[in-house]
Enzyme design. Sequence first.
Site, PDB file in Angstrom:
ATOM      1  N   GLU A  76      53.157  44.636  39.835  1.00  0.00           N
ATOM      2  CA  GLU A  76      52.479  43.412  39.420  1.00  0.00           C
ATOM      3  C   GLU A  76      51.041  43.348  39.948  1.00  0.00           C
ATOM      4  O   GLU A  76      50.116  43.028  39.218  1.00  0.00           O
ATOM      5  CB  GLU A  76      53.291  42.207  39.938  1.00  0.00           C
ATOM      6  CG  GLU A  76      52.663  40.858  39.705  1.00  0.00           C
ATOM      7  CD  GLU A  76      52.905  40.350  38.300  1.00  0.00           C
ATOM      8  OE1 GLU A  76      53.348  41.150  37.462  1.00  0.00           O
ATOM      9  OE2 GLU A  76      52.631  39.168  38.049  1.00  0.00           O
ATOM     10  N   ASP A  77      50.851  43.668  41.215  1.00  0.00           N
ATOM     11  CA  ASP A  77      49.580  43.345  41.876  1.00  0.00           C
ATOM     12  C   ASP A  77      48.703  44.541  42.221  1.00  0.00           C
ATOM     13  O   ASP A  77      47.624  44.368  42.777  1.00  0.00           O
ATOM     14  CB  ASP A  77      49.862  42.574  43.189  1.00  0.00           C
ATOM     15  CG  ASP A  77      50.459  41.203  42.906  1.00  0.00           C
ATOM     16  OD1 ASP A  77      50.316  40.734  41.769  1.00  0.00           O
ATOM     17  OD2 ASP A  77      51.068  40.628  43.816  1.00  0.00           O
TER      18      ASP A  77
END
Length: 709
Positions: A76-77
């Site tokens: 995700e990041d």
Amino acid sequence: MMRQYELVERVRRYDPDADEELLDRAYVFSLKAHGTQKRASGDPYFSHPIEVAGILTDLRLDDETIATAILHDTIEDTVATYEEIERLFGPRVARMVDGVTKLSKIEAQSESERAAENLRKFLLAMSDDIRVLLVKLADRLHNMRTLHHIANPEKRRRIARETMDIYAPLAERVGMYEFMKEMQTLAFRELEPEAYESITRRLELLRDDSGDRIARISSGITLLLGRHGIQAEVTGREKHPYSIWRKMTERHISFEQLSDIMAFRVVVADTEQCYRALGLIHGRWPMVPGRFKDYVSTPKRNGYRSLHTAVIHSETARVETQIRSEAMHAQAEYGYAAHWAYKQGTPADTGGTKESWIRDLVEILDHAESPEELLEHTRMAMYQDRIFAFTPTGELIQLPKGATPIDFAYAVHTALGNQAVGAKVNGRLVPLRHPIANGDQVQILKSAGQKPQPEWLGFVVTAKARAALRRFVRNKEREEMIVLGRKFYDEIVAGLPAPLGAGAMREALRRLHLPNEDALMEAIARRTVDDEAVADALMPGVRGSGAAPPRPLPHRDAVSIRGLTAGVAFQLAQCCHPVPGDRIVGVRRPDAPVEVHAIDCPALASEGDDAEWADLAWGESDGGTARLHLILRNEPGSLGAMAGILGAHAANILNLSLIHRDRSFHTFLIDLEVRDLAHLMRILAALRAADAVSSAERVREDEERWEAA
Ligand code: MN
């Protein structure tokens, strides 16, 4: 921040065979991937996944789950990809990381977008592997612990709201009560800061005032029971601030009025001692009226047994107490694991501890031979009999497995169930007995003219639907019984030697201990009171006085139809088409053959005064004619499919008429020759199961109803 070796050490302490190298690689990979990213607190971002992994080591989870936790934010990041994770950590870890990532995306969206579609994905992803959910819950717990670092109050509130509405209930459902309580406490502090402050301050004041009350009350109970020879293990706890607040708002009371902030559990040797302990506790402290529940003699549906009571221990302390035997305690603990799907909605104060279900989960993790088997176990344990379906507006409805659109309709609202005529699942018309699958969107088609069909009882699975249908059938049957009873009553009165006086009915009801006329009519019809007793109650002495009624009371002995055929002509009524297996009555009129009706035939209500009634039973029989109301989809082959089903069941079609057609459906009335009721029911079941058939019902009432529906 936890160091690499510390984390590995924690895992190895409960799992010596854990894949140390896997954990090391995950740690290094995540550290590099998150690089210089920072948390709102100013800490390096990497501290977050490590804390999440730490929370999960407290639950003694397996190495793959811990690795997943360490990696959970990398896709995700950071620039890391699914393929990379899969290559380095294997497909199972990659799939779990992906699962957590999917769950996280739901948070990122706005309130309105979060409705049906997302919640659906959420639940499906969650049911894929319970470990994904555990990582997500630990992730959310850590984010809640660090929530105060987020500067934006809007964002804090949104996260807290979501935790309260979605994650805390999820934690409860899987039995993680400690997670649930901590999440609720933290969210409560954010959402209702003043209430939170005031409740925690008061709890502290109480503690300062009275020292360790829990310990004192516990030992008080232990001593009391011990003096009377009962060995008991007594544990107590303070309720957490959010559950206190919820009670205050639910009962509209203030903190002062709310005196039961402590709960105790008393475990004794056996059932007899439970009741003795209860007696001793009630003898020593006054009980709070209305709070006593005996789940020992009447266990809860999930098998839970305990005595629940609340006593007034002192002016400021009401004390909630559960009393149970060791066996009940073990069962309750086991029950939490076995029935965690049922947990939601039962009060938290039934005292579940996280250890019990985690023991169970760890057991599964330890003993599963393969990841597939483990998945199977966890999913079975969690979803063994639950499915989730959605209304057209995205509301989530929880149902047991095998639930049908009728169950769904009743779960939404009783009125919707009562008026259901059809259903669409994911936009497609389906039969009402069609089993709903996990994630289905269900739309109920309703009609104000529709009434619940007793046949639905044959396939509904929820208690709510069953109860509503039974109630309807019972009321309907009762109404018919009253009509029938009044019939006999008129005969009885006609047979009396003199006209009835004005107060005769009232007196008769009093003598027969019946509340009203309807009850009397029903009693007569069901023969719970015999005709002579009714005559005697209406006109005392008529039975013993020797003043015999001028004509005999109606003769209502059960007669078999075979018996009738020997001497008396009869015909099967054309209004209700009774078939062998139906409960039947005969109507006798002067100079006419006996007419045989189904007991629930509405035509019976309008029989004339000159008719005499007879209870009948079926003898040997060659079968009967049933009338069906059948709605077929207007599709090529529908008619052929129907004929095929009837042929396969050797049901002869005597008559068939098309009564209505439109673009989508053709409606027929069909007279069928069938052997008996069971034969008819099998045919109906086969028709209803067919794709071509939209609905198949037996016609038992006037046909106008069908036109209206
Ligand atoms: Mn995270």
